[in-house]
Design an enzyme around this catalytic site. Sequence first.
Site, PDB file in Angstrom:
ATOM      1  NE  ARG A   1      -2.899   1.651  -0.869  1.00  0.00           N
ATOM      2  CZ  ARG A   1      -3.261   1.213  -2.065  1.00  0.00           C
ATOM      3  NH1 ARG A   1      -3.843   0.046  -2.215  1.00  0.00           N
ATOM      4  NH2 ARG A   1      -3.042   1.944  -3.127  1.00  0.00           N
TER       5      ARG A   1
ATOM      6  CE  LYS B   1      -1.602  29.086  -4.997  1.00  0.00           C
ATOM      7  NZ  LYS B   1      -2.722  29.644  -5.777  1.00  0.00           N
TER       8      LYS B   1
ATOM      9  CE  LYS C   1       3.772  35.643  -3.524  1.00  0.00           C
ATOM     10  NZ  LYS C   1       2.900  34.538  -3.093  1.00  0.00           N
TER      11      LYS C   1
ATOM     12  CD  GLU D   1       1.599  38.291  -6.831  1.00  0.00           C
ATOM     13  OE1 GLU D   1       2.150  37.322  -6.272  1.00  0.00           O
ATOM     14  OE2 GLU D   1       0.550  38.816  -6.416  1.00  0.00           O
TER      15      GLU D   1
ATOM     16  CG  ASP E   1      -1.574  37.434  -9.761  1.00  0.00           C
ATOM     17  OD1 ASP E   1      -1.655  36.220 -10.016  1.00  0.00           O
ATOM     18  OD2 ASP E   1      -2.105  37.964  -8.770  1.00  0.00           O
TER      19      ASP E   1
END
Lengths: 274, 274, 274, 274, 274, 274
Positions: A95, A130, A162, A192, A213
């Site tokens: 597994r 992410k 940012k 950004e 962005d």
Amino acid sequence: MWLEPRPFGWEDHVKAALHEDVFSGDITSSAIPEGRFVNWYIEAQATGVACGVGIVSHLFGETTECLVSDGAPVGPGTMIARGCLEGNRALQVERTALNYLMMLSGVSTLTSHFVATVKGTKAKVVDTRKTVPLMRHLQKYAVRCGGGHSHRMGLYDAVMIKDNHIRAHGSIESAVKATRDKISHLYKIEIECDHPEQVSEAVAAGADVILLDNMLPAVMAEVVETYQGKALFEASGGVSLSTVRAIAESGVDVVSVGALTHSAPSLSFHLELN
Amino acid sequence: MWLEPRPFGWEDHVKAALHEDVFSGDITSSAIPEGRFVNWYIEAQATGVACGVGIVSHLFGETTECLVSDGAPVGPGTMIARGCLEGNRALQVERTALNYLMMLSGVSTLTSHFVATVKGTKAKVVDTRKTVPLMRHLQKYAVRCGGGHSHRMGLYDAVMIKDNHIRAHGSIESAVKATRDKISHLYKIEIECDHPEQVSEAVAAGADVILLDNMLPAVMAEVVETYQGKALFEASGGVSLSTVRAIAESGVDVVSVGALTHSAPSLSFHLELN
Amino acid sequence: MWLEPRPFGWEDHVKAALHEDVFSGDITSSAIPEGRFVNWYIEAQATGVACGVGIVSHLFGETTECLVSDGAPVGPGTMIARGCLEGNRALQVERTALNYLMMLSGVSTLTSHFVATVKGTKAKVVDTRKTVPLMRHLQKYAVRCGGGHSHRMGLYDAVMIKDNHIRAHGSIESAVKATRDKISHLYKIEIECDHPEQVSEAVAAGADVILLDNMLPAVMAEVVETYQGKALFEASGGVSLSTVRAIAESGVDVVSVGALTHSAPSLSFHLELN
Amino acid sequence: MWLEPRPFGWEDHVKAALHEDVFSGDITSSAIPEGRFVNWYIEAQATGVACGVGIVSHLFGETTECLVSDGAPVGPGTMIARGCLEGNRALQVERTALNYLMMLSGVSTLTSHFVATVKGTKAKVVDTRKTVPLMRHLQKYAVRCGGGHSHRMGLYDAVMIKDNHIRAHGSIESAVKATRDKISHLYKIEIECDHPEQVSEAVAAGADVILLDNMLPAVMAEVVETYQGKALFEASGGVSLSTVRAIAESGVDVVSVGALTHSAPSLSFHLELN
Amino acid sequence: MWLEPRPFGWEDHVKAALHEDVFSGDITSSAIPEGRFVNWYIEAQATGVACGVGIVSHLFGETTECLVSDGAPVGPGTMIARGCLEGNRALQVERTALNYLMMLSGVSTLTSHFVATVKGTKAKVVDTRKTVPLMRHLQKYAVRCGGGHSHRMGLYDAVMIKDNHIRAHGSIESAVKATRDKISHLYKIEIECDHPEQVSEAVAAGADVILLDNMLPAVMAEVVETYQGKALFEASGGVSLSTVRAIAESGVDVVSVGALTHSAPSLSFHLELN
Amino acid sequence: MWLEPRPFGWEDHVKAALHEDVFSGDITSSAIPEGRFVNWYIEAQATGVACGVGIVSHLFGETTECLVSDGAPVGPGTMIARGCLEGNRALQVERTALNYLMMLSGVSTLTSHFVATVKGTKAKVVDTRKTVPLMRHLQKYAVRCGGGHSHRMGLYDAVMIKDNHIRAHGSIESAVKATRDKISHLYKIEIECDHPEQVSEAVAAGADVILLDNMLPAVMAEVVETYQGKALFEASGGVSLSTVRAIAESGVDVVSVGALTHSAPSLSFHLELN
């Protein structure tokens, strides 16, 4: 046939994952007499790109024969690896091995779809931060196996300025200046930008990379054309398989896609004994 | 407002995940003067079920105010938590916090869809061991927050006898007998059956739970009717949102769904400063 | 010849124990020139049941020949294992190896006395959670090597509802119902009962196992006779070698004995070089 | 009221022990609503010497009031500590806390019996390296709480030359010389002697301490008288409560007793809620 | 050819150091195809004493041939070790291996200069606890390779009574008495004395070793002559290569030098491929 | 007043260092009654730049008052920090705190000398990967406190192509191309050049930074003049305080100095109680 570039420490990751599954013992197998060996193999049950074969080999031990490399295309029935092992041991690691293989191949597979979709443009498909906690190095490796590239690995290896950083410094110009002054001469600075005007400032300030962005492809195309050669351009923001082609055709150097690592469905594999 | 039942050790998990992101330092923030405090909040960007709010609170520290509990329904704009923190610190933990929140809420949300779909039947929706490596305890917690239940946690807390175990023991009867004799009197025995005939043997052997693997709903209904009260019945095998209702209506006690933990897309959240 | 079911992680346990003894170096052996090999053997100095032979083998390395298996009866002079090793290394691991062997064999030996005493009754002798901190998995393994069985491993793998839980739920009935509703369908529920009336309630509530706490054998016999087949019965509470036979003859399925792991005297072994 | 001299790292020991018991969660308590607080207390159920009160306090948290110190005599009904805690949390740490308290108080109690038995002689009762793996620092602390003293902590903090070391060096004289030359000027050298003739050689070679291994009390008395003031003398070898007085009266400085740490029965304590 | 006395746990130290350098991957080597093997060797670039050869061998793996042992004199061009390894792997471990080798050989080399300078006196050159954090065991090993000896390893293996301890006890006499009463009979007691009068008290109190802190050589000579044979004498306090000879000639048994481990310049080595 | 940019994980570093010193207990202090509080302060004993004040504060606990910040100039008698603590505890952490402070301040101080020496030129002084194992993050932090800058942190955050890499790729051009194609768009590429001709190739290939290895200042000046603006130039190779000025005047952007971290003598501090 092996993880590359060898992410130092993944053996400890796998050891911990096995511990998570076995902990105080595999109580089902404890009733089976020891010493029975079985021939096992793992095969794909769907079409995609394999990733994690080295982990399978690590878990099943020395007799493992890997039949495909990470990054290879597979389809239903493609045999990935096989070997001979004590039955109890094979059932114990099964597994855990499949969980790595399914998750990482899922990432490679989704990446390969994005890469195929932008084919012919100059845009590279890259990952983001992410990622699933504690899976970052492995997931980013899977992105590269799927034909994508990696963005920065974390907060430590590249600068990304940012909105909130800019506000703290007062302006884009002073943000770049103060940061450049502080960091290693080996780090690039990415900024950004939400609007074309910001791009102008960022280029003037000497940013190495500019993140566009959530801009429309047409706007990005104009930006890219205006500032060509003065910085690298990265498109970002909710990119999907249906939007990525238009974005890539805007001429950006890089398209970053969070979904590669936070929302890739797993690719199915199963283990058989014979 | 907190993880429950407190999975011992998740603080170490979060510490390791933060280490994965920050490692040798957040080079972007290093250029910002210390001591500036910001008000932050996190809000959902999609509809689903929240999970991981306690981790957010843990990462953002003492001033954090949690506005929803794990398991609560959220929609675009629902504020999850807010607080006041030094800007550098908030930016440093932001991504790690969101990565947990997005992944876990994704699992809770998908689970809630399965639970809603089987509503009115007696079937419980349960998870499997097909979890992301090192995320098992947290993902299974997320399943419970989404209205599902947990299957066994690993190889250590319940017996599941599969084909290969049966073969090693010679027959279902001897497998159950040998295992029962060896294990704690507090463990249940589940047997995986591919065909109705096996169910007959399993029931006769005294299995506590019987897993009906990839059977048609009609076949499962017959099995359940025949052996009602003699064991618990679990349906399993590639269950999806479109098939789960029919399966649940067969009268099984439990439907186990691997996709809950291996293929749930993440739910979007973002952090804002104000 | 090896620990079974291989308790994952005991190698790390042994490594830590060796570290505890050696830390900054074995200063006595540091004055001896390297490279001298010795033949060593370990023999029992008393009568009992051996346990921990696999750990001895692990510590003394590849040349180790194990002469008895865990669970084997031994007496004064029984040779357990032997091998050839650099003298400094043998002296360095000697104490750590013997400490495991003596402690675990002590547990196996005491268990075997309890098992022998109840022979002919249907009662299994089982351990409890009253183990030495960090030695639980190994001590419970030793109980099984001595002919006993294991109760639950910890708080995580079975439900045990005690007085305080019942009080929190209001009644036995609601405690069982609320718990059954929450937990995995694979966990059994055991309820601790001090009086026969509670047993009645517990059986009615559907408890899988009932712990008869500190009841007189005659009372237990009556309870068992009354509720035969409706649950498993476990006797518990200060059980000693002089009381266990009468308790077992009451017809209970299981007798749990804390002393197996919290008060077993060690069994003597020593190492000789030749 | 606290462990002294604070053995650095015991908090990690306790954390690991709690993890051993709780792992993936306390499934019994998970069904109880959070937020109910209880008053708890722990009391002794037998006569002896308490040890481990600081660990109890650490596990039950800030509200804990310790009523006796480590080393204090206790009897049936002596209250050790009390406090107020969320019920689920109290039940979760109960067993781990009691396991430490019972094991360590068992060691302190047995030690106190040996110390009382040799009262009036000059002999100190000391422990050995025959400790339970990973419990050495805590067990040796318990010995000191019981009125005993500690021998060396491990292989790293004092030299003990045994038969096999002597053989490797050729003679007692050369063993002491070679070792003295190599080690820190701050380490003492102890030599294990089986016969009075060896003692003569050891004294001549300048040993600081001489271990008289399994000698008759009369022989030891003669040795001590002969070499008084030239070294410290330690008696060792299967010392029991019935033999220790005669041994101590031989005039040795120290009697070392392995049983203090490898065979001390636990002292009973239990937790009550009110 | 190997670290001796094997400091338990240095493999983990080296693993952590490699992790510190490689972390998420060697991005330079990742572009080079795998499978190319190279012959490498490491040679000294300056004159001194080698230390850390075993670590080099551990990092470069099985094909490593060590050409000098720890403690051997080396000069510019002395080859230390050589082997054959995949190029990517050799470049990955190069820096970590050299960092150990350079730092430890620096310590051995500086030690050897102090040892040579006191040659002919009875004084041993010993290290202190002024070591680089986490490098203590290895640095003290390097001191021994350079011909020096080790003082105590830490706070745990020998007693050193300083001003502040004396003050807490009231007097030297009561400090020694209280400490002797508490500690193992195997530990020596050293007392730090600033003035000859204190030495008198310390000797009278039965101290085993007396540290003469920052005394003039002439004063030390007088102290040593007066109390010869009643204790060991250690000179300490800002000892340098230019002062050590005079100090040693005062007749002290030991001179301790903090600079050996806190200020030794590294010895240069480099790796070549051929 | 605190480490900045907070290197995640240094608390664990300090905990391990304290463990290294204390391990099984501070046996000297164990004889002193608990509960006596002392006022302590730490002062510099030499002239330099302080670094590690935050670690001192962490070790001495909440009452610590820091009187200088990391990076501040200090001289003999400058008080660094002070506080009030139980005496036993203060003596237990003293050495560990001073070891960090002395080593890190040594690095800051040496760095400040290099920085002062190149004052007026455009050259930044930067560190290398020649750090003490496990001290890299802290040492590089110390370099920044001394007015220097950091080079890459390890193999993971920037590309450095050396001879052997070039050889593996065939040419500088293909090395840069293959590497650029593989790595993140956020990483810079530095190439090590031994001769001016290589610089020409490296610039043509698009290297971001060029390391001039062991070139004469005059040669470097020519190189810099020729390729000004096309890349950053870093001088490296055995740079000392006596050579660094001439090197910096060649016009290079950066001078990297291994000695900052591998050979900085420690700066003296001591603790006093009052």
